[in-house]
Design a protein around this motif. Structure first.
Motif, PDB file in Angstrom:
ATOM      1  N   THR A  11       4.106   1.255  31.042  1.00 24.61           N
ATOM      2  CA  THR A  11       4.720   2.024  32.123  1.00 24.61           C
ATOM      3  C   THR A  11       4.588   1.301  33.455  1.00 24.61           C
ATOM      4  N   PHE A  12       3.445   0.672  33.677  1.00 22.19           N
ATOM      5  CA  PHE A  12       3.219  -0.017  34.946  1.00 22.19           C
ATOM      6  C   PHE A  12       3.915  -1.363  35.031  1.00 22.19           C
ATOM      7  N   LEU A  41      11.849   7.138  28.292  1.00 25.38           N
ATOM      8  CA  LEU A  41      11.587   6.889  26.874  1.00 25.38           C
ATOM      9  C   LEU A  41      10.090   6.729  26.614  1.00 25.38           C
ATOM     10  N   ILE A  42       9.406   6.018  27.490  1.00 20.79           N
ATOM     11  CA  ILE A  42       7.960   5.856  27.354  1.00 20.79           C
ATOM     12  C   ILE A  42       7.265   7.211  27.496  1.00 20.79           C
ATOM     13  N   ALA A  43       7.678   7.998  28.468  1.00 23.38           N
ATOM     14  CA  ALA A  43       7.061   9.311  28.694  1.00 23.38           C
ATOM     15  C   ALA A  43       7.285  10.251  27.518  1.00 23.38           C
ATOM     16  N   LEU A  64      -1.490   5.255  23.258  1.00 23.79           N
ATOM     17  CA  LEU A  64      -1.236   5.884  24.554  1.00 23.79           C
ATOM     18  C   LEU A  64      -1.648   4.974  25.710  1.00 23.79           C
ATOM     19  N   LEU A  65      -2.774   4.295  25.558  1.00 20.56           N
ATOM     20  CA  LEU A  65      -3.214   3.368  26.611  1.00 20.56           C
ATOM     21  C   LEU A  65      -2.251   2.195  26.755  1.00 20.56           C
ATOM     22  N   SER A  94      17.698  -0.447  34.234  1.00 19.24           N
ATOM     23  CA  SER A  94      17.646   0.954  33.785  1.00 19.24           C
ATOM     24  C   SER A  94      16.191   1.394  33.681  1.00 19.24           C
ATOM     25  N   THR A  95      15.486   1.257  34.779  1.00 19.62           N
ATOM     26  CA  THR A  95      14.072   1.606  34.815  1.00 19.62           C
ATOM     27  C   THR A  95      13.851   3.080  34.506  1.00 19.62           C
TER      28      THR A  95
END
Length: 115
Positions: free
Chosen positions: A29-30, A47-49, A22-23, A40-41
């Motif tokens: 994500t950043f 997808l990450i979320a 998760l970290l 396609s941000t």
């Protein structure tokens, strides 16, 4: 012999692995908008979320072995997706400010407005 014995040391290792995952996904994500999938941000961020949400639900909410709940989650996800597509489709068709939008305005109009 008790078959319900839980090895808490092994469980703790799994939770730490999920925490590290998760970290790492939070760090991705950043940095994602500048490194990969720059065109396609939104898709990459979603997808990450979804991956992070799935990890949290499956491991920290202890739903990993639940078959019915997993099926209901997929059903709810599909239902929300269908309604989202319908609402966005209606909104795009009835978009009132196309000439003022920097997304939908003609290229000559946006170039002229920038001067």
């Amino acid at each position: 012999m008790d078959t319900n014995t839980v090895n808490y040391q092994e469980e703790k290792k799994i939770y730490y692995k999920v925490l590290v995952g998760l970290l790492l996904l939070t760090a991705v994500t950043f940095v994602q908008p500048g490194l990969f999938m720059t065109h396609s941000t939104f898709l990459a961020q979603m997808l990450i979320a979804v991956t992070k949400g799935w990890l949290i639900v499956m491991y920290y909410m202890h739903l990993k072995g639940e078959k019915l709940i997993t099926a209901m989650v997929w059903f709810a996800l599909a239902l929300v997706t269908v309604f989202f597509i319908i609402v966005i489709g209606i909104d795009v068709v009835n978009f009132q400010f196309g000439a003022e939008s920097h997304i939908t305005a003609p290229a000559a109009h946006t170039a002229h407005a920038a001067h």
